[in-house]
Structure formats: structure tokens, C-alpha cells
Design a protein around this motif. Sequence first.
Motif, PDB file in Angstrom:
ATOM      1  N   THR A  27       0.850  -1.184   0.000  1.00 48.22           N
ATOM      2  CA  THR A  27       0.000   0.000   0.000  1.00 48.22           C
ATOM      3  C   THR A  27       0.893   1.242   0.000  1.00 48.22           C
ATOM      4  OG1 THR A  27      -0.064   0.140   2.407  1.00 48.22           O
ATOM      5  CG2 THR A  27      -1.745  -1.239   1.331  1.00 48.22           C
ATOM      6  N   ARG A  64      -5.873  -3.776  -5.069  1.00 48.54           N
ATOM      7  CA  ARG A  64      -5.231  -2.905  -4.101  1.00 48.54           C
ATOM      8  C   ARG A  64      -3.723  -3.141  -4.108  1.00 48.54           C
ATOM      9  NH1 ARG A  64      -8.406  -4.086   1.285  1.00 48.54           N
ATOM     10  NH2 ARG A  64      -7.986  -6.191   0.592  1.00 48.54           N
ATOM     11  N   GLU A  75      -4.297 -10.917  -7.824  1.00 46.31           N
ATOM     12  CA  GLU A  75      -4.922 -10.667  -6.539  1.00 46.31           C
ATOM     13  C   GLU A  75      -4.643 -11.794  -5.557  1.00 46.31           C
ATOM     14  OE1 GLU A  75      -7.098  -8.109  -5.156  1.00 46.31           O
ATOM     15  OE2 GLU A  75      -5.824  -7.175  -6.646  1.00 46.31           O
ATOM     16  N   ASP A 104      -5.097 -11.359  -1.450  1.00 44.02           N
ATOM     17  CA  ASP A 104      -4.275 -10.548  -0.549  1.00 44.02           C
ATOM     18  C   ASP A 104      -5.000 -10.169   0.732  1.00 44.02           C
ATOM     19  OD1 ASP A 104      -2.212 -10.599  -2.353  1.00 44.02           O
ATOM     20  OD2 ASP A 104      -2.718  -8.691  -3.276  1.00 44.02           O
ATOM     21  N   TYR A 105      -6.286  -9.835   0.604  1.00 45.16           N
ATOM     22  CA  TYR A 105      -6.996  -9.304   1.769  1.00 45.16           C
ATOM     23  C   TYR A 105      -7.300 -10.366   2.825  1.00 45.16           C
ATOM     24  CZ  TYR A 105     -11.220 -11.155  -0.478  1.00 45.16           C
ATOM     25  OH  TYR A 105     -12.150 -11.968  -1.060  1.00 45.16           O
ATOM     26  N   THR A 108      -2.191 -11.671   6.230  1.00 42.25           N
ATOM     27  CA  THR A 108      -1.483 -10.506   6.771  1.00 42.25           C
ATOM     28  C   THR A 108      -0.102 -10.388   6.141  1.00 42.25           C
ATOM     29  OG1 THR A 108      -0.434 -11.696   8.591  1.00 42.25           O
ATOM     30  CG2 THR A 108      -2.679 -10.898   8.962  1.00 42.25           C
TER      31      THR A 108
END
Length: 201
Positions: A27, A64, A75, A104-105, A108
Motif C-alpha cells: 500500500t 489494491r 490478486e 491478498d486481503y 497478513t
Amino acid sequence: MDHLTRRQQEIYDYLQANLDKFPHPPTLDELCNALGLSSKGSLHKQIQALIDAGLIEPMNNRRRGIRLSGQSQDEAQGLPFLGYIAAGHPIEAVEQQETIEVPDYLHTNRPCYVLQVKGDSMIEEGILDGDQIIIEQRDHARNGEIVVALVDGSDATLKRIEQKPDRVILHPANASLSPMTYAPDQVQIQGILVGQMRRYH
């Protein structure tokens, strides 16, 4: 790439050299920390310039994180599948050399792995037989977290943990089952639950 400023070139060079060292596409906050920058706003402008130059993929709600254009960064990321975990009576987790793609989401930044649930002792937490769960590898947990606990050095089980000075209680999420109580030295925490996947046939 004469059209890039010196700062943009530095950021692009850093991403080329280090992007694969991140556990998932970073991010802006994570990249800001990695580069030692204090202004996320300034970094965002530089990243936008790299996007406009076609060197970084556009970011949106579905994709993201920061990815270089043309790289096969999906992803989903492959995490090791380490076998089966009992959500009932403890059984041994069987180690297997296999990876499973995980969005990914669902995991961690720390090392994670995947187990497949067998049993129904955690059904009241929505964890069903056959579900694949994502575990963050660690040797400690807060009371109330759902953990992979290794009992007597051999049997792994998935339960909600309660730790007291003289005992460790592993709580099922099934009204028909009773908690299991052990001496502290009988239980070794191997990780905590951070994600879950289910396939409907």
C-alpha cells in the motif's frame, strides 16, 4: 525514461528491485515506510506520475496495492498448504508440499499458511468442515483469539483460546462439545486465524 524526475526514477528503481520482497503488493503507507518518507501525499503524486507513464498499474478497489505494469502479480498469492486441522478431536496436521492461491486481503504481512478444516466443533463461528483457513504463523495469542494449538507436541486443533496462569482452555464453538483444559506446557500456539475460504459445489 527521460520523462521521469529524479525522485520518480528512484521510486521506480526501488520498486523494480524490492517489490518481490513484500508479502503482497504494498500500500502507499507501507511503501512510504519502506522508503523512509514522511509525506504520503507527496508519494501519491509520484506514484500517480508513474501510473500516467504506464510503469505502474492503476489502483482501484479490486486491485489494491502497488504493482509494476506487465508483472504477473495477481490478486491471489500462493501460500503453503500444510494439511488438515481438526475442529473436533485433535488430529495431526499433515505437512504437504503444495501451495494454494489466497487473495491478498485474506492474509497478513506476516508469514501465513493454509489448513483445511475437518470436523464441526467450530460451526458456531461459521467455520465448517471442508473450509480452508488462513493462519498467521506466531507462537503467542491474545485471549479470545482462534488459534492453531499443538497439544502434547503432536496433535493440532483449531479452538478459541483462554490462557490462565495455571492452565490453558481451548474452547469449541459447538454447544454439544465441552472445552478442553491443559497444563500450559502441554499447549504450543502455532498461529492465529486471520482468513477463511469456502467452496460451494
